[in-house]
Design a protein around this motif. Structure first.
Motif, PDB file in Angstrom:
ATOM      1  N   THR A   1       0.835  -1.206   0.000  1.00 55.91           N
ATOM      2  CA  THR A   1       0.000   0.000   0.000  1.00 55.91           C
ATOM      3  C   THR A   1       0.865   1.250   0.000  1.00 55.91           C
ATOM      4  OG1 THR A   1      -1.782  -1.166   1.157  1.00 55.91           O
ATOM      5  CG2 THR A   1      -1.813   1.241   1.240  1.00 55.91           C
ATOM      6  N   GLN A   2       1.945   1.239   0.792  1.00 52.64           N
ATOM      7  CA  GLN A   2       2.868   2.377   0.799  1.00 52.64           C
ATOM      8  C   GLN A   2       3.521   2.568  -0.569  1.00 52.64           C
ATOM      9  OE1 GLN A   2       5.615   2.788   4.250  1.00 52.64           O
ATOM     10  NE2 GLN A   2       4.487   1.076   5.116  1.00 52.64           N
ATOM     11  N   LEU A   3       3.945   1.470  -1.188  1.00 54.26           N
ATOM     12  CA  LEU A   3       4.547   1.558  -2.518  1.00 54.26           C
ATOM     13  C   LEU A   3       3.570   2.147  -3.529  1.00 54.26           C
ATOM     14  CD1 LEU A   3       6.367  -1.901  -2.605  1.00 54.26           C
ATOM     15  CD2 LEU A   3       7.502   0.319  -2.867  1.00 54.26           C
ATOM     16  N   ALA A   4       2.322   1.684  -3.477  1.00 50.51           N
ATOM     17  CA  ALA A   4       1.312   2.188  -4.411  1.00 50.51           C
ATOM     18  C   ALA A   4       1.066   3.676  -4.190  1.00 50.51           C
ATOM     19  CB  ALA A   4       0.011   1.403  -4.246  1.00 50.51           C
ATOM     20  N   ARG A   5       1.003   4.093  -2.947  1.00 51.66           N
ATOM     21  CA  ARG A   5       0.785   5.517  -2.651  1.00 51.66           C
ATOM     22  C   ARG A   5       1.946   6.365  -3.149  1.00 51.66           C
ATOM     23  NH1 ARG A   5      -1.342   4.619   3.526  1.00 51.66           N
ATOM     24  NH2 ARG A   5      -3.533   4.175   3.040  1.00 51.66           N
ATOM     25  N   CYS A   6       3.164   5.865  -2.957  1.00 56.78           N
ATOM     26  CA  CYS A   6       4.349   6.592  -3.443  1.00 56.78           C
ATOM     27  C   CYS A   6       4.278   6.780  -4.954  1.00 56.78           C
ATOM     28  CB  CYS A   6       5.624   5.838  -3.081  1.00 56.78           C
ATOM     29  SG  CYS A   6       6.099   5.920  -1.350  1.00 56.78           S
ATOM     30  N   ALA A   7       3.947   5.708  -5.661  1.00 60.59           N
ATOM     31  CA  ALA A   7       3.868   5.796  -7.121  1.00 60.59           C
ATOM     32  C   ALA A   7       2.745   6.727  -7.553  1.00 60.59           C
ATOM     33  CB  ALA A   7       3.682   4.410  -7.722  1.00 60.59           C
ATOM     34  N   GLU A   8       1.635   6.696  -6.852  1.00 57.41           N
ATOM     35  CA  GLU A   8       0.516   7.582  -7.187  1.00 57.41           C
ATOM     36  C   GLU A   8       0.884   9.040  -6.912  1.00 57.41           C
ATOM     37  OE1 GLU A   8      -2.853   4.161  -6.217  1.00 57.41           O
ATOM     38  OE2 GLU A   8      -2.378   5.701  -4.730  1.00 57.41           O
ATOM     39  N   ASP A   9       1.595   9.289  -5.818  1.00 60.63           N
ATOM     40  CA  ASP A   9       2.012  10.657  -5.496  1.00 60.63           C
ATOM     41  C   ASP A   9       3.055  11.181  -6.480  1.00 60.63           C
ATOM     42  OD1 ASP A   9       0.334  10.683  -3.301  1.00 60.63           O
ATOM     43  OD2 ASP A   9       1.904  10.248  -1.837  1.00 60.63           O
ATOM     44  N   ALA A  10       3.814  10.263  -7.088  1.00 59.26           N
ATOM     45  CA  ALA A  10       4.893  10.639  -8.003  1.00 59.26           C
ATOM     46  C   ALA A  10       4.434  10.688  -9.461  1.00 59.26           C
ATOM     47  CB  ALA A  10       6.050   9.650  -7.864  1.00 59.26           C
ATOM     48  N   ARG A  11       3.137  10.751  -9.694  1.00 55.87           N
ATOM     49  CA  ARG A  11       2.620  10.592 -11.055  1.00 55.87           C
ATOM     50  C   ARG A  11       3.184  11.617 -12.036  1.00 55.87           C
ATOM     51  NH1 ARG A  11      -1.257  12.054  -7.592  1.00 55.87           N
ATOM     52  NH2 ARG A  11      -2.312  14.062  -7.819  1.00 55.87           N
ATOM     53  N   SER A  12       3.580  12.803 -11.547  1.00 62.32           N
ATOM     54  CA  SER A  12       4.124  13.818 -12.456  1.00 62.32           C
ATOM     55  C   SER A  12       5.654  13.893 -12.398  1.00 62.32           C
ATOM     56  CB  SER A  12       3.520  15.186 -12.134  1.00 62.32           C
ATOM     57  OG  SER A  12       3.834  15.558 -10.800  1.00 62.32           O
ATOM     58  N   ALA A  13       6.306  12.960 -11.700  1.00 58.78           N
ATOM     59  CA  ALA A  13       7.765  12.962 -11.618  1.00 58.78           C
ATOM     60  C   ALA A  13       8.373  12.724 -13.003  1.00 58.78           C
ATOM     61  CB  ALA A  13       8.240  11.876 -10.659  1.00 58.78           C
ATOM     62  N   LYS A  14       9.501  13.378 -13.258  1.00 57.68           N
ATOM     63  CA  LYS A  14      10.206  13.123 -14.515  1.00 57.68           C
ATOM     64  C   LYS A  14      11.029  11.836 -14.430  1.00 57.68           C
ATOM     65  CE  LYS A  14      10.764  17.921 -16.099  1.00 57.68           C
ATOM     66  NZ  LYS A  14      11.786  18.943 -16.413  1.00 57.68           N
ATOM     67  N   LEU A  15      11.553  11.543 -13.242  1.00 53.27           N
ATOM     68  CA  LEU A  15      12.365  10.334 -13.050  1.00 53.27           C
ATOM     69  C   LEU A  15      11.910   9.623 -11.786  1.00 53.27           C
ATOM     70  CD1 LEU A  15      14.779   8.522 -13.844  1.00 53.27           C
ATOM     71  CD2 LEU A  15      16.243  10.056 -12.510  1.00 53.27           C
ATOM     72  N   PHE A  16      11.589   8.348 -11.923  1.00 50.24           N
ATOM     73  CA  PHE A  16      11.129   7.519 -10.807  1.00 50.24           C
ATOM     74  C   PHE A  16      12.043   6.305 -10.737  1.00 50.24           C
ATOM     75  CE2 PHE A  16       8.537   4.029  -9.118  1.00 50.24           C
ATOM     76  CZ  PHE A  16       7.895   4.606  -8.019  1.00 50.24           C
ATOM     77  N   ILE A  17      12.726   6.140  -9.605  1.00 45.50           N
ATOM     78  CA  ILE A  17      13.659   5.028  -9.429  1.00 45.50           C
ATOM     79  C   ILE A  17      13.137   4.122  -8.329  1.00 45.50           C
ATOM     80  CG2 ILE A  17      16.018   4.360  -8.811  1.00 45.50           C
ATOM     81  CD1 ILE A  17      16.924   7.132  -9.839  1.00 45.50           C
TER      82      ILE A  17
ATOM     83  N   ILE B   1       2.607   2.620 -11.375  1.00 42.28           N
ATOM     84  CA  ILE B   1       3.930   2.790 -11.985  1.00 42.28           C
ATOM     85  C   ILE B   1       3.805   2.937 -13.495  1.00 42.28           C
ATOM     86  CG2 ILE B   1       6.160   1.667 -12.415  1.00 42.28           C
ATOM     87  CD1 ILE B   1       5.931   0.445  -9.614  1.00 42.28           C
ATOM     88  N   ALA B   2       2.972   2.104 -14.111  1.00 44.16           N
ATOM     89  CA  ALA B   2       2.786   2.174 -15.564  1.00 44.16           C
ATOM     90  C   ALA B   2       2.205   3.518 -15.995  1.00 44.16           C
ATOM     91  CB  ALA B   2       1.879   1.036 -16.023  1.00 44.16           C
ATOM     92  N   ALA B   3       1.450   4.175 -15.111  1.00 40.91           N
ATOM     93  CA  ALA B   3       0.795   5.442 -15.448  1.00 40.91           C
ATOM     94  C   ALA B   3       1.696   6.658 -15.246  1.00 40.91           C
ATOM     95  CB  ALA B   3      -0.469   5.599 -14.600  1.00 40.91           C
ATOM     96  N   LEU B   4       2.893   6.467 -14.722  1.00 43.05           N
ATOM     97  CA  LEU B   4       3.793   7.602 -14.502  1.00 43.05           C
ATOM     98  C   LEU B   4       4.099   8.307 -15.817  1.00 43.05           C
ATOM     99  CD1 LEU B   4       6.276   5.891 -12.009  1.00 43.05           C
ATOM    100  CD2 LEU B   4       4.666   7.728 -11.453  1.00 43.05           C
ATOM    101  N   SER B   5       4.158   9.628 -15.784  1.00 46.89           N
ATOM    102  CA  SER B   5       4.376  10.378 -17.022  1.00 46.89           C
ATOM    103  C   SER B   5       5.849  10.498 -17.385  1.00 46.89           C
ATOM    104  CB  SER B   5       3.770  11.781 -16.888  1.00 46.89           C
ATOM    105  OG  SER B   5       4.372  12.489 -15.816  1.00 46.89           O
ATOM    106  N   GLY B   6       6.739  10.209 -16.436  1.00 43.38           N
ATOM    107  CA  GLY B   6       8.175  10.303 -16.681  1.00 43.38           C
ATOM    108  C   GLY B   6       8.818   8.950 -16.898  1.00 43.38           C
ATOM    109  N   LEU B   7      10.145   8.930 -16.799  1.00 40.49           N
ATOM    110  CA  LEU B   7      10.923   7.703 -16.997  1.00 40.49           C
ATOM    111  C   LEU B   7      11.002   6.939 -15.681  1.00 40.49           C
ATOM    112  CD1 LEU B   7      12.805   6.046 -18.896  1.00 40.49           C
ATOM    113  CD2 LEU B   7      14.703   7.434 -18.007  1.00 40.49           C
ATOM    114  N   SER B   8      10.597   5.680 -15.707  1.00 40.82           N
ATOM    115  CA  SER B   8      10.648   4.844 -14.504  1.00 40.82           C
ATOM    116  C   SER B   8      11.723   3.774 -14.690  1.00 40.82           C
ATOM    117  CB  SER B   8       9.294   4.212 -14.206  1.00 40.82           C
ATOM    118  OG  SER B   8       8.815   3.487 -15.325  1.00 40.82           O
TER     119      SER B   8
END
Length: 202
Positions: free
Chosen positions: A30-46, A80-87
């Motif tokens: 759940t924490q991982l999912a929330r992090c990814a959802e909060d980072a939806r506009s990040a340019k780089l997600f690691i 994660i798949a919905a992120l707009s930046g590079l994951s």
């Protein structure tokens, strides 16, 4: 056990449970999912881990209690798949079971030489998460996907790279440095340009 940090347009999410081989509980997912959802506009997600294993998948006790088939896995991979930046999945070690979903949803996967990949759903009697087989097949082809999912094969980092599951193999001390280096052009670009190219490349 989940660390989520933001530095400008870069978000880094770390599975930090080395004493349990990165095994995932309901709360951690759940924490991982929330992090990814909060980072939806990040340019780089690691996405990375600690210790010698990225993640062994579901915590066994939690899996027996129903976590193996919980929708939170799909929530995480979809975010994660919905992120707009590079994951980028920066794999510090072995990936097993349900942990496949989050790394398959990333755009790139880099791994240390000792990394192994296996998904023992056939042996354990669970179906894989619904989005995992099509993503895996798209990367490595249906036959090789069946080698992992049906024949239960453990795939080494070298083999995974030759199949297209891993994009680069790097030394452990260069893992995060490489992930950041791969994201430099993306970080320097305009956000609309980043999201536009992401859409064009699927």
């Amino acid at each position: 056990m989940i660390r989520c940090t933001q530095d400008g347009d870069t978000w880094t999410v770390t599975i930090d449970r080395p004493d349990k081989a990165g095994a995932l509980t309901q709360d951690m997912l759940t924490q991982l999912a929330r992090c990814a959802e909060d980072a939806r506009s990040a340019k780089l997600f690691i996405l990375t881990g600690t210790g010698k294993v990225f993640s062994a998948g579901a915590d066994l006790d939690a899996a027996r209690a129903g976590l193996a088939t919980d929708p939170v896995w799909e929530r995480l991979s979809a975010a994660i798949a919905a992120l707009s930046g590079l994951s980028i999945a920066a794999l510090n070690g072995t990936v097993a079971g349900g942990a496949f979903g989050m790394i398959l949803a990333c755009d790139l996967r880099i791994a240390v030489p000792s990394t192994k990949f296996f998904y023992p759903v056939m042996k354990l009697g669970f179906l894989p998460q619904p989005s995992d087989p099509p993503r895996l097949s798209a990367l490595i082809g249906p036959a090789r996907a069946k080698m992992i999912l049906m024949a239960g094969q453990k795939v080494t980092a070298d083999e995974a790279q030759s199949w297209g599951l891993v994009d680069r193999i790097v030394a452990p001390d260069a893992l995060l440095e490489t992930a950041h280096a791969l994201g430099q052009d993306t970080l320097a670009a305009d956000a609309t340009h980043v999201s536009g190219i992401k859409r064009m490349t699927g």
